[in-house]
Design a protein around this motif. Structure first.
Motif, short mmCIF file in Angstrom:
data_model
loop_
_atom_site.label_atom_id
_atom_site.label_comp_id
_atom_site.label_asym_id
_atom_site.label_seq_id
_atom_site.Cartn_x
_atom_site.Cartn_y
_atom_site.Cartn_z
N LEU A 1 66.08 -50.06 42.12
CA LEU A 1 64.48 -49.57 42.75
C LEU A 1 64.29 -48.32 42.89
N MET B 1 61.40 -46.17 40.70
CA MET B 1 60.21 -47.03 40.52
C MET B 1 59.35 -46.68 41.65
N ASN C 1 55.91 -46.62 41.65
CA ASN C 1 55.61 -47.30 42.33
C ASN C 1 55.58 -48.59 42.97
N LEU C 2 56.86 -48.91 42.92
CA LEU C 2 56.75 -49.78 45.03
C LEU C 2 57.27 -48.59 46.03
N THR C 3 56.31 -49.25 46.81
CA THR C 3 56.76 -48.46 48.73
C THR C 3 58.15 -48.64 48.66
N ASP C 4 58.87 -48.44 49.94
CA ASP C 4 60.02 -47.99 50.48
C ASP C 4 59.98 -49.37 50.75
N GLU D 1 58.22 -52.48 49.86
CA GLU D 1 58.72 -53.42 48.70
C GLU D 1 60.40 -53.04 48.83
N LYS D 2 61.28 -52.03 48.30
CA LYS D 2 61.64 -51.78 47.61
C LYS D 2 62.83 -52.37 49.04
N ASP E 1 62.56 -54.68 50.36
CA ASP E 1 62.41 -56.43 51.00
C ASP E 1 63.11 -56.93 49.41
N VAL E 2 62.90 -56.25 48.64
CA VAL E 2 63.75 -56.67 46.75
C VAL E 2 64.96 -56.64 47.09
#
Length: 63
Positions: A20, A23, A25-28, A30-31, A33-34
């Motif tokens: 993660l 990646m 293109n993901l915000t911290d 979003e990372k 949350d995933v």
């Protein structure tokens, strides 16, 4: 067996977190949350497994 599974999950969690982080293109948020959702799902699975007896576990495996 569950102790080994827990340690193995820790390794997988670290690998997922590393993936993660790569990646861009993901915000911290979003990372986080995933990873949090994956962790919640695994904890729920382990909780369910610990509450089952051996007969129920065998039945679940056959499905």
């Amino acid at each position: 067996c569950l102790n080994f599974a827990s340690k193995l999950w820790g390794l997988f969690k670290a690998l997922i977190a590393g993936a993660l982080n790569d990646m861009a293109n993901l915000t911290d948020t979003e990372k986080h949350d995933v990873l949090s959702k994956i962790d919640q799902t695994v904890v729920a699975f382990f909780t369910q497994v610990m509450q089952m007896d051996s007969f129920t576990l065998r039945q679940e495996a056959l499905e």
